[in-house]
Each structure stands twice: as C-alpha cells, then as structure tokens.
Design an enzyme around this catalytic site. Sequence first.
Site, PDB file in Angstrom:
ATOM      1  N   GLY A 169      20.949   9.955 -33.645  1.00 47.09           N
ATOM      2  CA  GLY A 169      20.842  10.066 -32.358  1.00 47.09           C
ATOM      3  C   GLY A 169      20.369   8.013 -32.319  1.00 47.09           C
ATOM      4  O   GLY A 169      21.537   7.982 -32.392  1.00 47.09           O
ATOM      5  N   GLY A 170      19.731   7.707 -31.703  1.00 48.04           N
ATOM      6  CA  GLY A 170      19.557   6.268 -31.260  1.00 48.04           C
ATOM      7  C   GLY A 170      19.753   5.486 -32.348  1.00 48.04           C
ATOM      8  O   GLY A 170      19.669   4.638 -32.137  1.00 48.04           O
ATOM      9  N   GLY A 403      53.790 -12.281 -29.056  1.00 44.52           N
ATOM     10  CA  GLY A 403      51.922 -12.559 -28.706  1.00 44.52           C
ATOM     11  C   GLY A 403      51.407 -13.054 -29.959  1.00 44.52           C
ATOM     12  O   GLY A 403      50.301 -13.575 -30.348  1.00 44.52           O
ATOM     13  N   ALA A 404      51.721 -12.062 -30.630  1.00 44.41           N
ATOM     14  CA  ALA A 404      51.000 -11.786 -31.943  1.00 44.41           C
ATOM     15  C   ALA A 404      50.549 -13.064 -33.030  1.00 44.41           C
ATOM     16  O   ALA A 404      50.631 -13.215 -33.566  1.00 44.41           O
ATOM     17  CB  ALA A 404      51.762 -10.388 -33.202  1.00 44.41           C
TER      18      ALA A 404
HETATM   19  C1  HXC Z   1       9.269  14.021 -36.581  1.00 42.70           C
HETATM   20  C2  HXC Z   1      10.283  14.691 -38.608  1.00 42.70           C
HETATM   21  C3  HXC Z   1      11.215  13.411 -37.290  1.00 42.70           C
HETATM   22  C4  HXC Z   1      11.478  13.746 -36.590  1.00 42.70           C
HETATM   23  C5  HXC Z   1      12.029  15.120 -39.454  1.00 42.70           C
HETATM   24  N1  HXC Z   1      10.736  14.757 -39.776  1.00 42.70           N
HETATM   25  N2  HXC Z   1      12.834  14.430 -38.209  1.00 42.70           N
HETATM   26  N3  HXC Z   1       9.053  14.586 -37.819  1.00 42.70           N
HETATM   27  N4  HXC Z   1      10.365  13.746 -35.746  1.00 42.70           N
HETATM   28  N5  HXC Z   1      12.285  12.754 -36.013  1.00 42.70           N
HETATM   29  C6  HXC Z   1      10.253  15.604 -40.189  1.00 42.70           C
HETATM   30  C7  HXC Z   1      10.498  17.283 -40.307  1.00 42.70           C
HETATM   31  O1  HXC Z   1       9.392  18.275 -39.579  1.00 42.70           O
HETATM   32  C8  HXC Z   1       9.899  17.894 -41.685  1.00 42.70           C
HETATM   33  O2  HXC Z   1       8.363  17.638 -41.858  1.00 42.70           O
HETATM   34  C9  HXC Z   1      10.407  16.372 -42.804  1.00 42.70           C
HETATM   35  O3  HXC Z   1      10.682  15.263 -41.793  1.00 42.70           O
HETATM   36  C10 HXC Z   1      11.829  17.050 -43.254  1.00 42.70           C
HETATM   37  O4  HXC Z   1      12.514  17.312 -42.287  1.00 42.70           O
HETATM   38  P1  HXC Z   1      13.323  18.909 -42.562  1.00 42.70           P
HETATM   39  O5  HXC Z   1      13.534  19.295 -41.791  1.00 42.70           O
HETATM   40  O6  HXC Z   1      11.878  19.551 -43.558  1.00 42.70           O
HETATM   41  O7  HXC Z   1      14.331  17.731 -43.627  1.00 42.70           O
HETATM   42  P2  HXC Z   1      15.892  18.387 -43.532  1.00 42.70           P
HETATM   43  O8  HXC Z   1      16.085  19.582 -43.940  1.00 42.70           O
HETATM   44  O9  HXC Z   1      16.883  17.128 -44.623  1.00 42.70           O
HETATM   45  O10 HXC Z   1      16.992  17.921 -42.263  1.00 42.70           O
HETATM   46  C11 HXC Z   1      16.347  16.793 -41.700  1.00 42.70           C
HETATM   47  C12 HXC Z   1      16.986  16.135 -40.727  1.00 42.70           C
HETATM   48  C13 HXC Z   1      16.312  17.097 -39.721  1.00 42.70           C
HETATM   49  C14 HXC Z   1      18.773  16.500 -40.258  1.00 42.70           C
HETATM   50  C15 HXC Z   1      17.072  15.181 -40.289  1.00 42.70           C
HETATM   51  O11 HXC Z   1      14.938  17.275 -40.069  1.00 42.70           O
HETATM   52  C16 HXC Z   1      16.060  16.479 -37.612  1.00 42.70           C
HETATM   53  O12 HXC Z   1      16.972  17.002 -37.450  1.00 42.70           O
HETATM   54  N6  HXC Z   1      15.410  16.056 -36.917  1.00 42.70           N
HETATM   55  C17 HXC Z   1      15.669  15.490 -35.493  1.00 42.70           C
HETATM   56  C18 HXC Z   1      16.843  14.518 -35.941  1.00 42.70           C
HETATM   57  C19 HXC Z   1      16.554  14.264 -34.840  1.00 42.70           C
HETATM   58  O13 HXC Z   1      17.066  14.865 -34.028  1.00 42.70           O
HETATM   59  N7  HXC Z   1      15.667  13.183 -34.238  1.00 42.70           N
HETATM   60  C20 HXC Z   1      15.041  12.645 -33.285  1.00 42.70           C
HETATM   61  C21 HXC Z   1      16.493  11.660 -32.590  1.00 42.70           C
HETATM   62  S1  HXC Z   1      16.529  11.146 -31.077  1.00 42.70           S
HETATM   63  P3  HXC Z   1       8.080  18.411 -42.932  1.00 42.70           P
HETATM   64  O14 HXC Z   1       6.334  18.115 -43.103  1.00 42.70           O
HETATM   65  O15 HXC Z   1       7.889  20.066 -42.589  1.00 42.70           O
HETATM   66  O16 HXC Z   1       8.536  18.010 -43.945  1.00 42.70           O
HETATM   67  C22 HXC Z   1      16.281   9.805 -30.963  1.00 42.70           C
HETATM   68  C23 HXC Z   1      16.407   8.730 -30.579  1.00 42.70           C
HETATM   69  C24 HXC Z   1      15.949   7.389 -30.414  1.00 42.70           C
HETATM   70  O17 HXC Z   1      16.250   8.963 -32.400  1.00 42.70           O
HETATM   71  C25 HXC Z   1      16.105   6.670 -29.331  1.00 42.70           C
HETATM   72  C26 HXC Z   1      16.752   5.357 -30.073  1.00 42.70           C
HETATM   73  C27 HXC Z   1      17.033   4.467 -28.943  1.00 42.70           C
END
Ligand code: HXC
Length: 513
Positions: A169-170, A403-404
């Site tokens: 994501g971001g 140009g290069a």
């Molecule tokens: C809160 C999160 C989290 C998140 C993971 N966890 N991502 N908690 N917010 N964004 C927590 C899970 O609930 C889990 O908690 C622990 O972290 C481990 O995650 P798992 O899923 O068990 O691990 P894994 O199987 O290795 O997968 C990792 C992952 C997946 C691929 C990163 O967790 C995932 O897809 N997370 C979401 C990614 C995402 O979409 N993020 C938002 C992106 S948008 P527990 O307690 O069960 O252990 C963004 C916007 C930013 O970031 C904008 C900025 C401009």
Amino acid sequence: MEEKINLLKQKREIIRKGGGDERVSDQHNKGKQTARERLEQFLDEGSFIEVGTFVQGDLQDASTLDIPLPGEGVVTGYGTVDGRLVYVFAQDFTVSGGSLGEYHAKKICRVMDLAARNGAPFIGINDSGGARIQEGVMSLDGYGNIFFRNTINSGVIPQISVIMGPSAGGAVYSPALTDFVFMVDKTSYMFITGPQVIKAVTGEDVTPDKLGGAATHNDTSGVAHFRAANEQECFEKLRKLLSFLPSNNLNDPPVFDVVEPTLPAEDLATLVPVDANKPYDVVEVISRIVDGSEFFQVQEHYAKNAVVGFARMGGKSVGIIANQAKFLAGCLDINSSDKIARFVRFCDCFNIPLLTFVDVPGYLPGVHQEYGGIIRHGAKILYAYSEATVPQISVILRKAYGGAYIAMNCRALGADFAFAWPTAEIAVMGPEGATNIIYRRDIEKSENPNQVRTQKVDEYRERYANPYVTAARGWIDDVIEPEDTRHHLLAALESLQDKHEERPNKKHGNFPV
Ligand code: HXC
C-alpha cells in the site's frame, strides 16, 4: 526504590520480547530475523542505543505492565557503522504485523528529526503490514508525517530503506522517497496493491514475489537499487554503501588509504575494440582505473545498458557513470536515463565527484521509446548534469554521437575536464547514417553505389569521427593513451578538490519527471 527498578526491568523485558516467543519463532521460520536481531547484525557490536523505548499509544495505561503493543511495533534509536553515527528504525513484525499506527509513526519521525539535526544517515528497516487498520486516519497521518520528513531531509542526509518483509500500500512511498532501497530474495516484497486485489480488478494472476519481490524491483521496475540473497548479505552491502557516503551534505565522504588497481592498466588498450560496433564490458575498463579495482554498482540489474556506482580514486569516493556497450550497444533509453539522472543527482547532493565513461551511439530509436516519453526521460540526464556543481570529468572511450554525446556530460553541460582516447569518434551521428544523408545524391548517381558508400564512410570517419576535431575546438582537454587514464583522472580530481560553483538563487528548478 527496588520496587520501582523492578517495574522498570519488567517493562523493559516485556518490550524487548516484542510479540512473544511464538511470533518470534514464526518470524524465524519465514527466514526472517526480529527487529532487534537485525539491528544487532547491522550496527557495530554493542553500539545500538534505543530511543523511545516506552512509547505507547493513547488508549493504554502506561503505568501498568499491560503493554498490548510492545514498542508500538517498531524499535528506534541510533548506533554506529564502522564507528560513524547512523539513526535507525526497525519495524517489529511480531507486534501487530509491524503495522504503522500513530505512535509507531511518531517514533520514526523522532529519529528522522534527530538524524537531520545531527547530520547522520537515516536507515529504515521495513517489515510491516502497512497502515494499522484499527487506528484509521491516525495511521495515514503518521505516513504523511514520514513522507514529509523524507522529502525535507532529501539531499541533507543520506536516507536508505531496507525491505525485509512486506511493504504494501502507501507504505511503499517512504522507501520510494529515500535515496536507496535494498531488498532480500524470497522474504521482501513491495506493491501498492496486492495480488488478490489485482485479480479482482484486472483478472491478472500473479504471485506476491513475481509482483513485487526483490528480482522484480531490481530487474524490471527499478524501484530497488540492491538485491541480497539473505539478511546478512543485505547488511554487508548496506555497510559497504555507507563507506562511500558522507554523513550529510556539508561533509565529505570518509577518506581511505590509496590502493592501486589490482588489474593491469595495459589491458585498456585492447579491452575496447576499435570497431565501434563490437561489444565489451565497461566494468572491466572501470576496474582497471579505480582504487583496488573495486567498483560497487548501484542498480546493477536494471537498465544494464548504463552502469552507475561508487568507487574510490586516490582514497576518495567518486560516482561513476558509464555506457555499457554489451547491452543495447550502450544506447540511452528511458530506463537508463532515469538510472543515470537519479545517480548523478545523489552524488551532487552529497559532494561526490562524477566520472563519466562515454561510449554511446545515441538515444534508442523506436515507437515504444517515443510513446514512453524518451524525450522527457532523456531530458533528465541533461538536467542532472547541468545542475551538478561537484567536480565532473568525462572520458570518451569510443563513440559519442549526437544528443547522447551532449547528455553524457560534455563540457557544455558542465564537465570540468573532458578527455578522449584515440579511438574516440565524436560526431552528430555515426559514419554510416551520416553518409547515407549527406552523400545520398553522390551514392545514387554512381554506377557502383556500394563502393561509393564505403569510400564516403571511410572519408567521413577520417574527417569527422575522431577526437581531434573536438579537441581542436577545445571541447576535449586532451587525447590520452588508455593506460594513462588513471593518472589523468587523479590529477584532474586533485585540481578540482576545492571547486566551488554557485547557481542562481531560486526556490528550486522544475526537474523533468
Ligand atoms: C493491523 C495488522 C495489519 C494491519 C497485519 N496485521 N497487517 N494489524 N493493521 N495493516 C496483524 C495481523 O492481524 C496479525 O495479527 C499479524 O499482524 C500478522 O499478520 P498475518 O496476516 O498473520 O501475517 P502474514 O500471514 O505473514 O501476512 C502478512 C500480510 C497480511 C501480507 C502483511 O497481514 C496483510 O495482508 N496485512 C494487511 C496489509 C494491508 O492491506 N495493509 C494496509 C495497506 S494500505 P495477529 O494478532 O493475528 O497475530 C496502507 C495505506 C497507507 O498501508 C497509506 C499511506 C499513504
């Protein structure tokens, strides 16, 4: 007192343990280290000092031992690399997946501010699920604060991102705003939208690794600059990179003992074939010129028709840019333009002189290149060299056309010195192309067009495609023997070491993007 010290010790221990034994072993099973293990491996032994150990989100009672998110999922502080100060953060995937909430971001911003204020590199070790979903807009605001600092600190201190897990994501945009991105095979990936969303939106099937793994971002997208087989190798490369860099824009890079090249300079006379169409490896040339024959490439796997990287001359860091004749004949295209321009700008920010080795047939022709914007991408090189005020020296090894020729740091763009080997051909275009245009009528009228064309090509080469026409105008300072290249470059660098050049005062230029 004893009771209070016990509470301190207990709290510290809970925080040190991060997400606990089970999550730590999950991390290890994935081939990843924990945040603290990484800092230990990266920094000089025992040098890490933690900052903000007890930071906790608003909704928790900080006076108790109930710490649901130890360290807020990130370890921050400072330490040394080869005795030089650096500021660091390492996201802790064992705590809420290293997700970034309000106070997680505050901890990172604090070390960013300290790094900028104290003029030391800032290094982020990323391993995070992105914005902490439960904290909503507070997480987004946290990212905003980091991006802002990445931008404001750009060109003030080196900023380096190490990706050692997910960066989705971001979250990818902080690394993208930093100077260099390191990735590790099999365990790190970066993308703005993951495979599932892509499948739903476009129907494309792709694995996380194929979409945003270390190979993809090093070979194809150019987002990453370095690729390592494992975390240890990654940190070794990072420490190496830091050895070439100053701590900030007001300092010079560290100076090392002078080590003569280990490969013989006499080879240079034969390494580059006189026939301008024959390929060779320009890295072989560079390694016969620089200290210890050691050349540390940046973006080695991307846009291979250009080579950029760091080396030392006389013990001091230099940034090297070269055309690579063995890929696309060393043409400049969209990707190599981006690669060169960004590298030139980095070196200029951080007082690292530029050495450019030229052997370029031109900008790559083609519909794909034109549609992709080779005009604006190619302009980046012109802009970057023209803007640069560090010492700049170019050496034309063989061809430099059109140009290069200009783009590869000719004197008009700001090179302080330009040298040419006797094999250099400097012209508006190559002899064959030029002959077909300026002698077209003669060739058409003749009874033996092929013979006339060959004769005209030879005449053109002799008359225009040599270094002496340019040297006669003063745009080449000297025509040098290949084996003397190091000697001339060392002397030129020495003469330029106190170079100071001003540019007109302005807010900033409008770099072509
Ligand atoms: C809160 C999160 C989290 C998140 C993971 N966890 N991502 N908690 N917010 N964004 C927590 C899970 O609930 C889990 O908690 C622990 O972290 C481990 O995650 P798992 O899923 O068990 O691990 P894994 O199987 O290795 O997968 C990792 C992952 C997946 C691929 C990163 O967790 C995932 O897809 N997370 C979401 C990614 C995402 O979409 N993020 C938002 C992106 S948008 P527990 O307690 O069960 O252990 C963004 C916007 C930013 O970031 C904008 C900025 C401009």
